[in-house]
Design an enzyme around this catalytic site. Structure first.
Site, PDB file in Angstrom:
ATOM      1  N   SER A   1      35.219  53.240  66.337  1.00 10.32           N
ATOM      2  CA  SER A   1      34.099  53.272  67.071  1.00 10.32           C
ATOM      3  C   SER A   1      33.010  52.272  66.407  1.00 10.32           C
ATOM      4  CB  SER A   1      33.361  54.698  66.736  1.00 10.32           C
ATOM      5  OG  SER A   1      34.159  55.765  67.260  1.00 10.32           O
TER       6      SER A   1
ATOM      7  N   GLU B   1      35.965  47.282  68.294  1.00 11.59           N
ATOM      8  CA  GLU B   1      36.409  46.858  69.451  1.00 11.59           C
ATOM      9  C   GLU B   1      35.345  45.871  69.871  1.00 11.59           C
ATOM     10  OE1 GLU B   1      39.506  47.033  70.361  1.00 11.59           O
ATOM     11  OE2 GLU B   1      38.555  45.518  71.560  1.00 11.59           O
TER      12      GLU B   1
ATOM     13  N   ALA C   1      27.296  41.376  66.921  1.00 10.94           N
ATOM     14  CA  ALA C   1      27.897  40.593  68.080  1.00 10.94           C
ATOM     15  C   ALA C   1      27.090  41.160  69.303  1.00 10.94           C
ATOM     16  CB  ALA C   1      29.410  40.903  68.043  1.00 10.94           C
TER      17      ALA C   1
ATOM     18  N   SER D   1      19.378  38.858  85.214  1.00  8.42           N
ATOM     19  CA  SER D   1      19.808  39.902  86.123  1.00  8.42           C
ATOM     20  C   SER D   1      18.966  40.867  86.093  1.00  8.42           C
ATOM     21  CB  SER D   1      20.967  40.515  85.317  1.00  8.42           C
ATOM     22  OG  SER D   1      20.861  41.107  84.254  1.00  8.42           O
ATOM     23  N   VAL D   2      19.102  42.044  86.881  1.00  9.15           N
ATOM     24  CA  VAL D   2      18.118  43.024  86.885  1.00  9.15           C
ATOM     25  C   VAL D   2      17.974  43.924  85.622  1.00  9.15           C
ATOM     26  CG1 VAL D   2      19.667  44.650  87.479  1.00  9.15           C
ATOM     27  CG2 VAL D   2      17.572  44.769  88.631  1.00  9.15           C
TER      28      VAL D   2
ATOM     29  N   CYS E   1      26.701  50.248  75.179  1.00  7.93           N
ATOM     30  CA  CYS E   1      27.018  49.577  74.039  1.00  7.93           C
ATOM     31  C   CYS E   1      25.443  48.946  73.337  1.00  7.93           C
ATOM     32  CB  CYS E   1      27.999  48.715  74.048  1.00  7.93           C
ATOM     33  SG  CYS E   1      29.308  49.674  73.841  1.00  7.93           S
TER      34      CYS E   1
ATOM     35  N   LYS F   1      22.152  51.069  72.565  1.00  2.55           N
ATOM     36  CA  LYS F   1      22.686  51.531  71.721  1.00  2.55           C
ATOM     37  C   LYS F   1      22.752  51.118  70.092  1.00  2.55           C
ATOM     38  CE  LYS F   1      26.900  53.169  71.360  1.00  2.55           C
ATOM     39  NZ  LYS F   1      27.723  52.609  70.330  1.00  2.55           N
TER      40      LYS F   1
ATOM     41  N   ARG G   1      26.715  54.159  82.440  1.00  2.27           N
ATOM     42  CA  ARG G   1      25.851  54.485  81.299  1.00  2.27           C
ATOM     43  C   ARG G   1      24.978  53.428  81.295  1.00  2.27           C
ATOM     44  NH1 ARG G   1      30.262  55.986  76.831  1.00  2.27           N
ATOM     45  NH2 ARG G   1      31.555  54.368  78.128  1.00  2.27           N
TER      46      ARG G   1
HETATM   47  P1  NAD Z   1      33.634  57.903  75.370  1.00  2.00           P
HETATM   48  O1  NAD Z   1      32.550  58.538  75.494  1.00  2.00           O
HETATM   49  O2  NAD Z   1      34.063  57.210  76.777  1.00  2.00           O
HETATM   50  O3  NAD Z   1      34.940  58.496  74.467  1.00  2.00           O
HETATM   51  C1  NAD Z   1      34.898  59.208  73.516  1.00  2.00           C
HETATM   52  C2  NAD Z   1      35.956  60.376  73.574  1.00  2.00           C
HETATM   53  O4  NAD Z   1      35.705  60.855  72.217  1.00  2.00           O
HETATM   54  C3  NAD Z   1      35.406  61.580  74.688  1.00  2.00           C
HETATM   55  O5  NAD Z   1      36.367  61.540  75.614  1.00  2.00           O
HETATM   56  C4  NAD Z   1      35.258  62.737  73.697  1.00  2.00           C
HETATM   57  O6  NAD Z   1      35.628  63.921  74.434  1.00  2.00           O
HETATM   58  C5  NAD Z   1      35.935  62.491  72.471  1.00  2.00           C
HETATM   59  N1  NAD Z   1      35.696  62.903  71.239  1.00  2.00           N
HETATM   60  C6  NAD Z   1      34.715  63.375  70.562  1.00  2.00           C
HETATM   61  N2  NAD Z   1      34.824  64.041  69.433  1.00  2.00           N
HETATM   62  C7  NAD Z   1      35.936  64.310  69.369  1.00  2.00           C
HETATM   63  C8  NAD Z   1      36.944  64.950  68.402  1.00  2.00           C
HETATM   64  N3  NAD Z   1      36.282  65.640  67.394  1.00  2.00           N
HETATM   65  N4  NAD Z   1      38.132  65.062  68.551  1.00  2.00           N
HETATM   66  C9  NAD Z   1      38.787  64.491  69.577  1.00  2.00           C
HETATM   67  N5  NAD Z   1      38.009  63.833  70.633  1.00  2.00           N
HETATM   68  C10 NAD Z   1      36.686  63.642  70.619  1.00  2.00           C
HETATM   69  O7  NAD Z   1      33.425  56.475  74.496  1.00  2.00           O
HETATM   70  P2  NAD Z   1      33.719  54.857  74.412  1.00  2.00           P
HETATM   71  O8  NAD Z   1      32.798  54.442  75.331  1.00  2.00           O
HETATM   72  O9  NAD Z   1      35.054  55.036  74.391  1.00  2.00           O
HETATM   73  O10 NAD Z   1      33.134  54.426  73.120  1.00  2.00           O
HETATM   74  C11 NAD Z   1      33.804  54.736  71.842  1.00  2.00           C
HETATM   75  C12 NAD Z   1      33.335  54.237  70.724  1.00  2.00           C
HETATM   76  O11 NAD Z   1      33.659  52.855  70.708  1.00  2.00           O
HETATM   77  C13 NAD Z   1      31.615  54.219  70.465  1.00  2.00           C
HETATM   78  O12 NAD Z   1      31.380  53.997  69.193  1.00  2.00           O
HETATM   79  C14 NAD Z   1      31.380  52.851  71.232  1.00  2.00           C
HETATM   80  O13 NAD Z   1      29.833  52.256  70.795  1.00  2.00           O
HETATM   81  C15 NAD Z   1      32.507  51.686  70.758  1.00  2.00           C
HETATM   82  N6  NAD Z   1      32.623  50.848  71.796  1.00  2.00           N
HETATM   83  C16 NAD Z   1      32.511  51.029  73.101  1.00  2.00           C
HETATM   84  C17 NAD Z   1      32.700  49.841  73.846  1.00  2.00           C
HETATM   85  C18 NAD Z   1      32.712  49.960  75.604  1.00  2.00           C
HETATM   86  O14 NAD Z   1      33.074  49.238  76.124  1.00  2.00           O
HETATM   87  N7  NAD Z   1      32.644  51.321  76.035  1.00  2.00           N
HETATM   88  C19 NAD Z   1      33.316  48.588  73.525  1.00  2.00           C
HETATM   89  C20 NAD Z   1      33.457  48.375  72.240  1.00  2.00           C
HETATM   90  C21 NAD Z   1      33.047  49.744  71.424  1.00  2.00           C
HETATM   91  C1  UDX Z   2      29.665  44.785  75.824  1.00  2.08           C
HETATM   92  C2  UDX Z   2      30.176  43.208  74.795  1.00  2.08           C
HETATM   93  O1  UDX Z   2      30.199  42.358  75.645  1.00  2.08           O
HETATM   94  C3  UDX Z   2      31.511  43.922  74.292  1.00  2.08           C
HETATM   95  O2  UDX Z   2      31.959  42.738  73.469  1.00  2.08           O
HETATM   96  C4  UDX Z   2      31.436  45.040  73.340  1.00  2.08           C
HETATM   97  O3  UDX Z   2      32.570  45.456  72.740  1.00  2.08           O
HETATM   98  C5  UDX Z   2      31.000  46.394  74.265  1.00  2.08           C
HETATM   99  O4  UDX Z   2      29.195  45.822  74.642  1.00  2.08           O
HETATM  100  P1  UDX Z   2      30.008  45.742  78.107  1.00  2.08           P
HETATM  101  O5  UDX Z   2      28.443  46.516  77.813  1.00  2.08           O
HETATM  102  O6  UDX Z   2      31.208  46.439  78.531  1.00  2.08           O
HETATM  103  O7  UDX Z   2      30.224  44.810  76.722  1.00  2.08           O
HETATM  104  O8  UDX Z   2      29.808  44.515  79.091  1.00  2.08           O
HETATM  105  P2  UDX Z   2      29.165  43.093  78.991  1.00  2.08           P
HETATM  106  O9  UDX Z   2      29.982  42.302  79.995  1.00  2.08           O
HETATM  107  O10 UDX Z   2      28.743  42.560  77.771  1.00  2.08           O
HETATM  108  O11 UDX Z   2      27.822  43.537  79.844  1.00  2.08           O
HETATM  109  C6  UDX Z   2      26.561  44.058  79.447  1.00  2.08           C
HETATM  110  C7  UDX Z   2      25.679  44.081  80.316  1.00  2.08           C
HETATM  111  O12 UDX Z   2      24.702  42.694  80.392  1.00  2.08           O
HETATM  112  C8  UDX Z   2      25.846  44.406  81.788  1.00  2.08           C
HETATM  113  O13 UDX Z   2      24.814  45.089  82.537  1.00  2.08           O
HETATM  114  C9  UDX Z   2      25.731  42.907  82.505  1.00  2.08           C
HETATM  115  O14 UDX Z   2      25.573  42.964  83.690  1.00  2.08           O
HETATM  116  C10 UDX Z   2      24.957  42.382  81.584  1.00  2.08           C
HETATM  117  N1  UDX Z   2      24.930  40.915  81.462  1.00  2.08           N
HETATM  118  C11 UDX Z   2      25.941  40.472  80.920  1.00  2.08           C
HETATM  119  C12 UDX Z   2      23.951  40.262  82.200  1.00  2.08           C
HETATM  120  O15 UDX Z   2      22.780  40.620  82.909  1.00  2.08           O
HETATM  121  N2  UDX Z   2      24.131  38.832  82.240  1.00  2.08           N
HETATM  122  C13 UDX Z   2      24.785  38.252  81.493  1.00  2.08           C
HETATM  123  O16 UDX Z   2      24.925  36.909  81.535  1.00  2.08           O
HETATM  124  C14 UDX Z   2      25.868  39.035  80.807  1.00  2.08           C
END
Ligand code: NAD
Ligand code: UDX
Length: 447
Positions: free
Chosen positions: A126, A156, A218, A264-265, A271, A274, A341
């Site tokens: 996370s 990640e 990042a 973009s809009v 992410c 947050k 989200r």
């Molecule tokens: P998500 O909400 O899709 O998934 C999290 C899951 O964890 C949920 O299904 C929830 O039920 C489960 N959970 C929570 N507490 C638990 C517990 N005690 N035991 C078992 N399961 C439990 O979240 P996500 O988008 O996968 O993001 C997870 C983390 O990765 C965050 O910290 C986020 O910032 C980070 N991250 C997300 C992205 C992305 O693109 N979504 C990319 C990079 C990093």
């Molecule tokens: C981002 C990071 O790129 C990734 O490395 C991290 O692990 C999670 O957060 P994500 O939010 O899934 O990934 O998508 P990303 O492609 O970064 O786009 C984020 C937002 O920015 C989107 O709404 C996208 O439409 C917008 N965006 C991106 C722009 O408006 N212009 C751009 O040039 C690039």
């Protein structure tokens, strides 16, 4: 070797599917307390839409990839435990609106401490504030089991919509660990897993705090680029310059580079906002208010960009949207995902609803019920772009889905109320062509 990942979300699911694909000899269990989510991972209809994911899950599920609600038993069996639960912005108490909620992380640490009686590598997957490993460690010590666990950070970097290619061919994998002998050994174990498919020179090892902080930085830098080009889009609209031409011209400078300069809009996703708020809160916590304010501007500019778009639509429709049908094409925060989200579409729909607009949304992947819930049941849902646009005064493209590029805009124009407006919030359409059809067409940062 056995790996367990706590959290079957957008990160846990695809990341573990990739490890299972690349390491057939490793048993990978993805566990979650959410029964519906696990049931979906075990069905033909996965809980998340991500190109290429379904094929991998179907290939490895039941072999070396398991999805289960038996959280503690899988934790107990594992050699390596990934924590991949949500860290959303806290909406109550101290730090509300900025600090991340670390309750899920603490909950995992407690479950791990309760379930385990042998040595484990525990990995923060996370995104967490710098020094969160300390929190995890002190929970383990509270159970007098501190000696059993080696805590690593392995943030990640996948982006939604391209998760599988990002995981298969990452720019880098980052692993932070302690410089003790046992810390180094744990880092090496995890390096060896990734090194099955990621070249060693792309696997970066650091101390834990650098790794935790690098993830926030990042995302802050990426979001900053989007806000920077969006700020310039306002200057372009005021001056007659074209933001795509400007982005192209500056992006050819190898020091700037061409990526992440698409105006973009406004950025969305779970992410960017947050993680910047997280950085803002941390900076404040460390007594660095100027640093906090600097990064907060990235979010302020994003809010401004969304509002600017809403205001342009309202203004163009003679400052009254009462009873006017508005077609919204795209609700996901970007193409190729069903994730909504923080999607800009949510905020823009709410702005236009306040003006009395009659909104009809079409998105190829986002479930209708979710769109309705996010807009207080106030919008209608269409099953195609054409259906949404029929009898509309305006079409708004809010997600850059490829299918929106090739619609029959002449037919759409015929079916709309005149004057017919089209607002391209993603700069994916041919505006001169739309103008020649008869539309009042505008993009972002376009003359
Ligand atoms: P998500 O909400 O899709 O998934 C999290 C899951 O964890 C949920 O299904 C929830 O039920 C489960 N959970 C929570 N507490 C638990 C517990 N005690 N035991 C078992 N399961 C439990 O979240 P996500 O988008 O996968 O993001 C997870 C983390 O990765 C965050 O910290 C986020 O910032 C980070 N991250 C997300 C992205 C992305 O693109 N979504 C990319 C990079 C990093
Ligand atoms: C981002 C990071 O790129 C990734 O490395 C991290 O692990 C999670 O957060 P994500 O939010 O899934 O990934 O998508 P990303 O492609 O970064 O786009 C984020 C937002 O920015 C989107 O709404 C996208 O439409 C917008 N965006 C991106 C722009 O408006 N212009 C751009 O040039 C690039």
């Amino acid at each position: 070797m056995k790996i367990c990942c706590i959290g079957a979300g957008y990160v846990g699911g695809p990341t573990m599917a990739m490890i299972a694909k690349k390491c057939h000899d490793i048993d990978v269990a993805v566990v979650d307390l959410n029964e519906a989510r696990i049931a979906a991972w075990n069905s033909d209809c996965l809980p998340i839409y991500e190109p290429g994911l379904q094929e991998i899950v179907e290939d490895r599920r039941g072999k070396n990839l398991t999805f289960s609600t038996e959280v503690k038993s899988h934790i107990k069996l594992a050699d390596i435990i990934f924590i991949s639960v949500g860290t959303p912005t806290k909406n109550y108490g101290i730090g509300a609106g900025q600090a991340p909620e670390l309750g899920y992380i603490e909950g995992c640490a407690r479950m791990i401490a309760e379930a385990c009686d042998g040595p484990k590598i525990v990995i923060e997957k996370s995104t967490v504030p710098v020094r969160t490993a300390e929190l995890v460690k002190s929970v383990f010590e509270g159970y007098e089991k501190g000696h059993l666990f080696e805590i690593l950070s392995n943030p990640e970097f996948l982006a939604e919509g391209t998760a599988i290619t990002d995981l298969e061919n990452p720019d880098r994998v980052l692993i932070g660990g302690d410089s003790t002998e046992s810390g180094k050994k744990a880092v090496q174990t995890v390096v060896d897993v990734y090194n099955r498919w990621v070249p060693r020179e792309k696997i970066v090892t650091t101390n834990v705090w650098s790794s935790e902080l690098s993830k926030l930085v990042a995302n802050a830098f990426l979001a900053q680029r989007v806000s920077s080009i969006n700020a310039i889009s306002a200057v372009c609209e005021a001056s007659g310059a074209d933001v795509e031409e400007v982005a192209n011209a500056i992006g050819m400078d190898s020091r700037i580079g061409p990526k992440f300069l698409k105006s973009s809009v406004g950025f969305g996703g779970s992410c960017f906002q947050k993680d910047i708020l997280n950085l803002v809160y941390l900076s404040g916590h460390f007594g660095l208010p100027e640093v906090a304010e600097y990064w907060n501007q990235v979010i302020t500019m994003n809010e401004y960009q969304r509002k600017r778009f809403s205001r342009k639509v309202i203004h163009s429709l003679f400052n009254t949207l009462q009873g006017k049908r508005i077609a919204v094409l795209g609700f996901a925060f970007k193409k190729d995902t069903n994730d909504t989200r923080e999607s800009a579409a949510i905020y823009i729909c709410r702005d236009l609803l306040e003006e009395g607009a009659d909104i009809v949304v079409y998105d190829p992947q986002v479930p209708a019920a979710e769109i309705k819930q996010l807009t207080n049941e106030s919008v209608k849902i269409a099953s195609s772009a054409e259906e949404a646009a029929k009898d509309a005064h305006a079409v708004l493209v809010l997600t850059e889905w490829d299918e929106f590029k090739d619609l029959d805009y002449s037919a759409i124009y015929q079916s709309m109320v005149k004057p017919a407006h089209i607002f391209d919030g993603r700069n994916i359409l041919d505006l001169p062509k739309l103008e020649s059809i008869g539309f009042n067409a505008s993009g972002v940062g376009k003359p």
